[in-house]
Design an enzyme around this catalytic site. Structure first.
Site, mmCIF file in Angstrom:
data_model
loop_
_atom_site.group_PDB
_atom_site.id
_atom_site.type_symbol
_atom_site.label_atom_id
_atom_site.label_comp_id
_atom_site.label_asym_id
_atom_site.label_seq_id
_atom_site.Cartn_x
_atom_site.Cartn_y
_atom_site.Cartn_z
ATOM 1 N N ASP A 1 -2.141 2.061 -4.957
ATOM 2 C CA ASP A 1 -3.266 2.495 -4.487
ATOM 3 C C ASP A 1 -4.321 1.221 -4.720
ATOM 4 O OD1 ASP A 1 -2.049 4.917 -3.424
ATOM 5 O OD2 ASP A 1 -2.694 6.047 -5.184
ATOM 6 N N HIS B 1 0.803 -1.198 -0.060
ATOM 7 C CA HIS B 1 -0.052 0.183 0.007
ATOM 8 C C HIS B 1 0.778 1.417 -0.006
ATOM 9 C CE1 HIS B 1 -3.895 1.952 0.067
ATOM 10 N NE2 HIS B 1 -4.610 1.086 0.855
#
Length: 429
Positions: A406, A402
């Site tokens: 995204d 992450h």
């Protein structure tokens, strides 16, 4: 008589130490020149160490699982006459690399014995590894059991469960697995202990070699990478029909599994989503988006999970990918994969086939930023254009870092992948 000190040579650029994963000798053994002494492991590549001299083994550097510094004494061998000079090895040679004595990692006893070399070992013989308790032999079947008809597989299962086949009611001319199931069900899962072996003893296993590398990598991955996962369902009915058709006309080509098609789809989709085919150096805080797809293919071996790499997968056809998958997986399972073939993936795909479950959360192998797991294929009823049809479906589970990827990009990547996999003509064009 003299003592020859075989030092661990430089076995790879930038390698400071290697792990002992197997000894092929013990103290007191007679060894010949070029005889295999030990297997040393570094970065998932195993290197065989061979003796440059003949003689008697006097001491070993450590036990399986110990880390040995490059240049340290690995084995001491007593030879007849004067010991050969310790020469600096040429590139890629297995001859020892000479270093000052201070670079060695001797034990306390060896340090005390350094001033004088004798024919006795410089240190006490290493403590032998504890031997596993011998497995109890299966109890000899009683005479009535020998008269019961059953296949070898059924007999072995009965022995493992401690079931006397003479006590099992049969539904045909011989005892079958279904009869054993019925016996277990009737007895509430318990079995007779009359014909069974002793309870399985506790087993202590030292974590060494590839298994230790896997443990360290997975721990580091989960500690440093904030994972998130997405799971998407794919209708592979048309793809499976295409695969079957191509296999019927494959000629000398290897039989196609679904894996080459998935790698092709992943490679095509990554062209539009380069953040997926990337690596992240979080120490330097630098992301590299790779133009080429170096696809790691997780492969189960006897020693544990290995990841051979298909270079430039985006340039290959499904037939070429199938051949490369077979070649690399065979090399990994037989221990013949080279260091180059086991390093540098930009993305990894793993599959457990029919055991893959319906969803999973694969762990990313740093410095990669994403990985995908292939879950099992199953046929289920699906409503298509208002009609109920039997369709072949499978789930793909995508894990992403992450910090780099995204959720929006990961979701769109899966949809692009879905459009390719569910349309074989587009996939193969």
């Amino acid at each position: 008589m003299s003592i020859y000190k075989f030092k661990l040579p430089d076995i790879g650029e930038g390698i400071a130490e290697a792990e002992i994963v197997a000894w092929h000798i013990k103290v007191g053994d007679r060894v010949e020149e070029d005889q295999q002494l030990a297997d040393m492991m570094t970065d998932k590549a195993t290197v065989e160490m061979e003796s440059p001299v003949a003689g008697t083994v006097k001491s070993l550097a450590g036990e399986v699982g110990d880390q040995i510094a490059i240049g340290s004494v690995l084995v001491e061998i007593e030879t007849e006459g004067e010991a050969p000079a310790e020469a600096t090895p040429a590139a890629e040679s297995k001859v020892e690399l000479p270093l000052a004595d201070g670079a060695e990692r001797p034990t306390k006893e060896q340090k005390e014995a350094i001033p004088s070399v004798s024919t006795k070992p410089a240190a006490a013989e290493p403590r032998p590894e504890p031997k596993a308790a011998p497995k109890p032999e299966p109890a000899t079947p009683a005479e009535p059991l020998a008269k019961v008809l059953a296949s070898p597989a059924v007999r072995q299962r009965a022995r493992d469960l401690g079931i006397d086949l003479a006590q099992v009611k049969v539904t045909s001319d011989r005892v079958r697995h279904a009869d054993l199931d019925a016996y277990l069900l009737y007895n509430g899962g318990s079995v007779s202990h009359g014909g069974g072996g002793a309870p399985r003893a506790d087993e202590t296993i030292k974590v060494v070699g590839l298994r230790r590398k896997i443990a360290e990598n997975m721990q580091e991955a989960k500690r440093r990478i904030p994972h998130f996962a997405l799971v998407e369902q794919f209708d592979v009915t048309d793809l499976e029909d295409t695969r079957a058709m191509m296999n019927r006309d494959r000629g000398d080509n290897p039989k196609l599994t679904i894996l080459p098609f998935l790698i092709t789809a992943l490679s095509k989709a990554m062209a539009d989503y380069p953040m997926i085919n990337a690596t992240y150096d979080d120490d330097a805080n630098v992301i590299t988006r790779h133009g080429a797809v170096h696809m790691g293919v997780a492969t189960q071996t006897d020693g544990g999970l290995m990841v051979p790499v298909i270079r430039n997968a985006e340039r290959m056809s499904v037939w070429q990918l199938a051949r490369e998958i077979l070649r690399l997986s065979d090399a990994a399972r037989t221990g013949k994969a080279s260091r180059e073939e086991l390093s540098g993936p930009t993305f990894t795909i793993s599959s457990l086939g029919p055991m893959g479950g319906i969803a999973s959360t694969p762990v990313i192998n740093p410095p990669q930023v994403a990985t995908v797991a292939v879950n099992k294929l199953q046929e289920i009823p699906v409503i298509v254009d208002g009609e109920l049809e039997a369709r072949k479906v499978m789930n793909l589970s995508l894990s992403c870092d992450h910090r780099v990827v995204d959720g929006w990009d990961a979701a769109n990547f899966l949809q692009a992948l879905k459009a390719l996999i569910e349309n074989p003509l587009r996939l193969l064009s």
